[in-house]
Scaffold this motif. Structure first.
Motif, PDB file in Angstrom:
ATOM      1  N   GLY A 157     -27.418  -4.519  -8.648  1.00  0.00           N
ATOM      2  CA  GLY A 157     -27.784  -3.529  -9.755  1.00  0.00           C
ATOM      3  C   GLY A 157     -27.625  -2.172  -9.029  1.00  0.00           C
ATOM      4  N   GLY A 217     -27.632   0.506 -10.716  1.00  0.00           N
ATOM      5  CA  GLY A 217     -28.176   1.760 -11.796  1.00  0.00           C
ATOM      6  C   GLY A 217     -28.827   2.812 -11.387  1.00  0.00           C
ATOM      7  N   TYR A 218     -29.418   3.617 -12.258  1.00  0.00           N
ATOM      8  CA  TYR A 218     -30.475   4.741 -11.598  1.00  0.00           C
ATOM      9  C   TYR A 218     -31.273   4.443 -10.457  1.00  0.00           C
ATOM     10  CZ  TYR A 218     -28.864   6.896 -16.059  1.00  0.00           C
ATOM     11  OH  TYR A 218     -27.989   7.391 -16.832  1.00  0.00           O
ATOM     12  N   VAL A 219     -31.832   3.119 -10.548  1.00  0.00           N
ATOM     13  CA  VAL A 219     -32.912   2.839  -9.453  1.00  0.00           C
ATOM     14  C   VAL A 219     -32.158   2.060  -8.276  1.00  0.00           C
ATOM     15  CG1 VAL A 219     -34.569   1.213  -8.657  1.00  0.00           C
ATOM     16  CG2 VAL A 219     -34.850   2.405 -10.735  1.00  0.00           C
ATOM     17  N   GLU A 238     -22.604  -4.698  -8.463  1.00  0.00           N
ATOM     18  CA  GLU A 238     -22.744  -4.211  -9.657  1.00  0.00           C
ATOM     19  C   GLU A 238     -21.706  -4.781 -10.680  1.00  0.00           C
ATOM     20  OE1 GLU A 238     -24.804  -2.007 -11.700  1.00  0.00           O
ATOM     21  OE2 GLU A 238     -23.372  -2.692 -13.120  1.00  0.00           O
ATOM     22  N   ARG A 292     -18.946   1.038 -14.361  1.00  0.00           N
ATOM     23  CA  ARG A 292     -19.688   1.495 -13.047  1.00  0.00           C
ATOM     24  C   ARG A 292     -19.070   0.928 -11.672  1.00  0.00           C
ATOM     25  NH1 ARG A 292     -26.347   1.416 -14.727  1.00  0.00           N
ATOM     26  NH2 ARG A 292     -26.046   3.127 -15.913  1.00  0.00           N
ATOM     27  N   THR A 324     -34.876  -4.670 -16.864  1.00  0.00           N
ATOM     28  CA  THR A 324     -35.853  -5.489 -17.449  1.00  0.00           C
ATOM     29  C   THR A 324     -36.263  -4.955 -18.678  1.00  0.00           C
ATOM     30  OG1 THR A 324     -37.631  -4.283 -16.009  1.00  0.00           O
ATOM     31  CG2 THR A 324     -36.885  -6.514 -15.425  1.00  0.00           C
ATOM     32  N   GLN A 333     -31.513 -10.567 -16.970  1.00  0.00           N
ATOM     33  CA  GLN A 333     -31.059 -10.037 -15.556  1.00  0.00           C
ATOM     34  C   GLN A 333     -31.644 -10.362 -14.356  1.00  0.00           C
ATOM     35  OE1 GLN A 333     -29.781  -5.513 -16.039  1.00  0.00           O
ATOM     36  NE2 GLN A 333     -29.391  -6.017 -18.308  1.00  0.00           N
ATOM     37  N   THR A 375     -39.023  -3.195 -12.751  1.00  0.00           N
ATOM     38  CA  THR A 375     -40.218  -3.165 -13.310  1.00  0.00           C
ATOM     39  C   THR A 375     -40.565  -4.489 -13.707  1.00  0.00           C
ATOM     40  OG1 THR A 375     -39.973  -0.911 -13.724  1.00  0.00           O
ATOM     41  CG2 THR A 375     -41.765  -1.865 -14.867  1.00  0.00           C
ATOM     42  N   GLU A 421     -40.949   0.680  -8.484  1.00  0.00           N
ATOM     43  CA  GLU A 421     -40.287   2.077  -8.130  1.00  0.00           C
ATOM     44  C   GLU A 421     -40.791   2.950  -9.113  1.00  0.00           C
ATOM     45  OE1 GLU A 421     -37.882   3.310  -5.810  1.00  0.00           O
ATOM     46  OE2 GLU A 421     -39.065   4.846  -6.840  1.00  0.00           O
ATOM     47  N   GLN A 455     -36.215  10.065 -13.286  1.00  0.00           N
ATOM     48  CA  GLN A 455     -34.611  10.432 -13.326  1.00  0.00           C
ATOM     49  C   GLN A 455     -34.582  11.984 -13.416  1.00  0.00           C
ATOM     50  OE1 GLN A 455     -33.794   6.706 -15.996  1.00  0.00           O
ATOM     51  NE2 GLN A 455     -32.276   8.344 -16.477  1.00  0.00           N
ATOM     52  N   LYS A 488     -41.074   1.780 -23.435  1.00  0.00           N
ATOM     53  CA  LYS A 488     -40.929   0.255 -23.062  1.00  0.00           C
ATOM     54  C   LYS A 488     -42.437  -0.154 -22.477  1.00  0.00           C
ATOM     55  CE  LYS A 488     -39.107  -1.495 -19.135  1.00  0.00           C
ATOM     56  NZ  LYS A 488     -38.123  -1.823 -17.957  1.00  0.00           N
ATOM     57  N   ARG A 507     -31.111   6.507 -23.421  1.00  0.00           N
ATOM     58  CA  ARG A 507     -32.111   5.626 -23.675  1.00  0.00           C
ATOM     59  C   ARG A 507     -33.294   6.154 -24.215  1.00  0.00           C
ATOM     60  NH1 ARG A 507     -31.779   1.917 -18.324  1.00  0.00           N
ATOM     61  NH2 ARG A 507     -31.889   3.807 -17.598  1.00  0.00           N
ATOM     62  N   GLU A 515     -40.728   8.809 -15.164  1.00  0.00           N
ATOM     63  CA  GLU A 515     -41.549   7.590 -14.513  1.00  0.00           C
ATOM     64  C   GLU A 515     -40.971   7.444 -13.214  1.00  0.00           C
ATOM     65  OE1 GLU A 515     -37.975   7.122 -16.368  1.00  0.00           O
ATOM     66  OE2 GLU A 515     -39.918   7.660 -17.615  1.00  0.00           O
TER      67      GLU A 515
HETATM   68  N1  LIG Z   1     -34.611   4.503 -14.749  1.00  0.00           N
HETATM   69  C1  LIG Z   1     -35.857   4.786 -14.197  1.00  0.00           C
HETATM   70  O1  LIG Z   1     -36.269   5.824 -14.152  1.00  0.00           O
HETATM   71  C2  LIG Z   1     -36.693   3.735 -13.521  1.00  0.00           C
HETATM   72  C3  LIG Z   1     -37.757   4.300 -12.674  1.00  0.00           C
HETATM   73  C4  LIG Z   1     -38.666   3.318 -12.202  1.00  0.00           C
HETATM   74  C5  LIG Z   1     -38.273   1.862 -12.433  1.00  0.00           C
HETATM   75  N2  LIG Z   1     -37.261   1.493 -13.176  1.00  0.00           N
HETATM   76  C6  LIG Z   1     -36.937   0.257 -13.319  1.00  0.00           C
HETATM   77  O2  LIG Z   1     -36.014  -0.314 -12.505  1.00  0.00           O
HETATM   78  C7  LIG Z   1     -35.021  -1.215 -13.142  1.00  0.00           C
HETATM   79  C8  LIG Z   1     -33.773  -1.000 -13.312  1.00  0.00           C
HETATM   80  O3  LIG Z   1     -33.761   0.425 -14.097  1.00  0.00           O
HETATM   81  P1  LIG Z   1     -32.253   1.442 -14.310  1.00  0.00           P
HETATM   82  O4  LIG Z   1     -32.635   2.486 -15.100  1.00  0.00           O
HETATM   83  O5  LIG Z   1     -31.833   1.455 -12.778  1.00  0.00           O
HETATM   84  O6  LIG Z   1     -31.368   0.380 -14.917  1.00  0.00           O
HETATM   85  P2  LIG Z   1     -29.734   0.394 -15.376  1.00  0.00           P
HETATM   86  O7  LIG Z   1     -29.521  -0.394 -16.429  1.00  0.00           O
HETATM   87  O8  LIG Z   1     -29.438   1.769 -15.269  1.00  0.00           O
HETATM   88  O9  LIG Z   1     -29.141  -0.366 -13.873  1.00  0.00           O
HETATM   89  C9  LIG Z   1     -29.094  -1.705 -13.933  1.00  0.00           C
HETATM   90  C10 LIG Z   1     -28.011  -2.225 -13.325  1.00  0.00           C
HETATM   91  O10 LIG Z   1     -27.721  -3.424 -13.026  1.00  0.00           O
HETATM   92  C11 LIG Z   1     -26.530  -4.160 -13.358  1.00  0.00           C
HETATM   93  N3  LIG Z   1     -26.798  -5.745 -13.179  1.00  0.00           N
HETATM   94  C12 LIG Z   1     -27.511  -6.342 -14.075  1.00  0.00           C
HETATM   95  N4  LIG Z   1     -27.490  -7.549 -13.781  1.00  0.00           N
HETATM   96  C13 LIG Z   1     -26.638  -7.592 -12.837  1.00  0.00           C
HETATM   97  C14 LIG Z   1     -26.276  -8.819 -11.755  1.00  0.00           C
HETATM   98  N5  LIG Z   1     -26.491  -9.931 -12.232  1.00  0.00           N
HETATM   99  N6  LIG Z   1     -25.576  -8.295 -10.828  1.00  0.00           N
HETATM  100  C15 LIG Z   1     -25.011  -7.218 -10.633  1.00  0.00           C
HETATM  101  N7  LIG Z   1     -25.395  -5.929 -11.199  1.00  0.00           N
HETATM  102  C16 LIG Z   1     -25.925  -6.401 -12.476  1.00  0.00           C
HETATM  103  C17 LIG Z   1     -26.435  -3.658 -14.634  1.00  0.00           C
HETATM  104  O11 LIG Z   1     -24.885  -3.364 -14.906  1.00  0.00           O
HETATM  105  C18 LIG Z   1     -26.589  -2.002 -14.396  1.00  0.00           C
HETATM  106  O12 LIG Z   1     -25.713  -1.230 -13.967  1.00  0.00           O
HETATM  107  C19 LIG Z   1     -35.847  -1.586 -14.455  1.00  0.00           C
HETATM  108  O13 LIG Z   1     -36.545  -2.608 -14.279  1.00  0.00           O
HETATM  109  C20 LIG Z   1     -36.623  -0.253 -14.742  1.00  0.00           C
HETATM  110  O14 LIG Z   1     -37.679  -0.533 -15.683  1.00  0.00           O
HETATM  111  C21 LIG Z   1     -36.399   2.294 -13.826  1.00  0.00           C
END
Ligand SMILES: NC(=O)c1ccc[n+]([C@@H]2O[C@H](COP(=O)([O-])OP(=O)(O)OC[C@H]3O[C@@H](n4cnc5c(N)ncnc54)[C@H](O)[C@@H]3O)[C@@H](O)[C@H]2O)c1
Length: 449
Positions: free
Chosen positions: A7, A9-11, A31, A36, A84, A96, A117, A143, A147, A258, A321, A449
């Motif tokens: 994954g 994404g942002y984290v 990913e 992406r 999540t 996921q 999370t 984490e 952001q 959430k 979001r 957060e």
């Molecule tokens: N965004 C924040 O500020 C933040 C802060 C702390 C914790 N979190 C938690 O961290 C987690 C991720 O958040 P995020 O904002 O990075 O989400 P996001 O949606 O930006 O990133 C998740 C990524 O995972 C990829 N993905 C999903 N299933 C996959 C798989 N099987 N194989 C490969 N890639 C896959 C998706 O395509 C996506 O790019 C969540 O649980 C969120 O609650 C987020």
């Protein structure tokens, strides 16, 4: 070490790039989102996060990007950082997480640490999802990054929380310790269930502070006082302080709203009413609606043109979001007004998806052209520098709604605007300017957060 992150994404991307940059580790990012993936393969960060592009460019030789875990050779550890989300009813959607862990069945001995999370009561299922008999090589690591400042938050976190199972091995914990060895922060190694609650409750409490000050801001408006003065007065009490106490048009993002639903749902399952968590959520929605109504009340019944400055849920991110700005845009569009918006980071196609009918313009100044009202919906710093005197010449009606308390009301009024700000008295150009209200400058926090 060789680390895989599922994954990006942002984290996940911040985690992977930081492991490569700070620790010199070799990182494979998995990913599955084709857009992406394509951008990452070109060495480009697919979203806005300050400092991340430079950091990725710096470590490109240590970062590999793949679309499936099948392309990964056994690493020293796998971090899971997939989303999540929750269902409408607030129940956790672990699809996921489950799919990611199932894809690791071919690596039965690999160390796995979940950074996503996890809602209360769900970590216990991780060994089963991984097809393991116990949690000896599994942990969680919630984490706390925000952001907009995620790179710094990763490098200098307030704490590192590790969730362990009773049988999580010392060997596993020492792999994690080695990966985090350059990070100076208190370590807290707790039971996986405690780790879940630490994360959920931390976000719930931050949201509580914001909803409380937003409610107080409404009260201040009704009583004709400036909420800054009230907040300055309470901030001097060391038990209260000023951190994360800045009113606005509501909080958004993928986490805070959430987590409140997650807490409420978790309590419900245990027969607890969770009055506070539910109220914090309600106040947040009401805050966005109240602000939208205050704009609508100043407009004709339909057909007005409203300019919006900012669409992302907070400054320094392109994330839409849960964005209060999008909530407001939709309310205005539903009332058959025209909405023209500018955001320095949000891609126009994403904005049009989130608020169908919205028109995206090329600059902050374009937002003012022919507008019957202009709304500041995201606290991007560049909006504070707009030349309001020049902007005044472009509007049809000089009406400013400051949902982020970004502008000095006196400056807006001096430029000829009628100013409406959250927690502030509305002011029109004919009124005599008052001195700046707040004696103590309050800390400016992002709704992150
Ligand atoms: N965004 C924040 O500020 C933040 C802060 C702390 C914790 N979190 C938690 O961290 C987690 C991720 O958040 P995020 O904002 O990075 O989400 P996001 O949606 O930006 O990133 C998740 C990524 O995972 C990829 N993905 C999903 N299933 C996959 C798989 N099987 N194989 C490969 N890639 C896959 C998706 O395509 C996506 O790019 C969540 O649980 C969120 O609650 C987020």
């Amino acid at each position: 070490m060789h680390v895989t992150v599922i994954g990006a994404g942002y984290v996940g991307l911040v985690t992977g790039v930081s492991l490569a940059r700070i620790g010199g580790h070799h990182v494979t990012l998995v990913e599955k989102n084709p857009l992406r993936l394509a951008e990452l393969r070109d060495g480009m960060v697919p979203f806005e996060e300050p400092g991340l592009q430079d950091a990725l460019t710096e470590v490109l030789d240590r970062v590999t990007v793949v679309e499936s875990v099948d392309q990964v050779e056994e690493p020293d550890l796998v971090f899971v950082a997939v989303a999540t989300p929750i269902s409408e009813s607030g129940e956790p959607d672990l699809t996921q997480i489950r799919a990611s862990l199932q894809s690791l069945h071919r690596l039965p001995d690999v160390h796995v640490c979940v950074r996503s999370t996890l809602p209360p009561g769900t970590s216990a299922r991780l060994p089963l999802m991984l097809n393991r008999t116990d949690g000896s090589r599994i942990s969680t690591n919630p984490e706390f990054l925000r952001q907009g400042s995620a790179m710094a938050d990763y490098a200098e976190p307030s704490r590192i929380v590790i969730g362990r199972f009773p049988e999580t091995s010392e060997d596993h914990l020492s792999v994690l310790e080695e990966l985090f060895e350059d990070i100076k922060a208190p370590r807290l190694i707790v039971d996986v269930s405690s780790a879940e609650l630490i994360k959920n409750v931390a976000n719930g409490f931050l949201a509580l502070k914001l909803s409380f000050v937003n409610e107080v801001a409404g009260l201040a408006e009704e009583y004709g006082v400036d909420v800054d003065e009230v907040l300055s007065g309470i901030a001097l009490d060391p038990r209260i302080g000023s951190a994360y106490m800045r009113p606005g048009l509501g909080f958004g993002g993928s986490c805070l709203p959430k987590e409140l639903q997650v807490l409420s749902a978790a309590g419900r399952r245990q027969g607890l009413p969770m009055h506070v968590a539910r109220a914090v959520s309600q106040v947040n929605i009401e805050q966005q609606d109240r602000f939208s109504r205050s704009i609508l009340e100043e407009l004709p019944a339909y057909g007005a043109r409203v300019g919006m400055l900012g669409l992302s849920f907070k400054a320094d991110t392109d994330d839409l979001r849960g964005s209060p700005a999008i909530h407001v845009a939709r309310r205005l569009l539903e009332a058959d007004h025209e909405v023209l918006a500018f955001d320095p980071a949000v891609r126009p196609e994403r904005a049009r998806e989130a608020a169908p009918g919205i028109q995206i313009v090329d600059s902050a100044m374009d937002v003012f052209r022919g507008a019957d009202a202009v709304v500041i919906a995201t606290e991007w710093g560049i909006f504070a520098d707009i030349d309001l005197t020049q902007a005044r010449d472009l509007v049809r009606r000089p009406m400013l709604f400051d949902g982020r308390r970004l502008l000095d009301p006196a400056v807006a009024v001096a430029a000829g605007f009628v100013y409406h700000g959250i927690g502030r008295q509305s002011r029109a150009p004919s009124q005599r300017d008052k001195p700046a209200a707040s004696a103590v400058r309050l800390a400016v926090d992002g709704d992150g957060e």
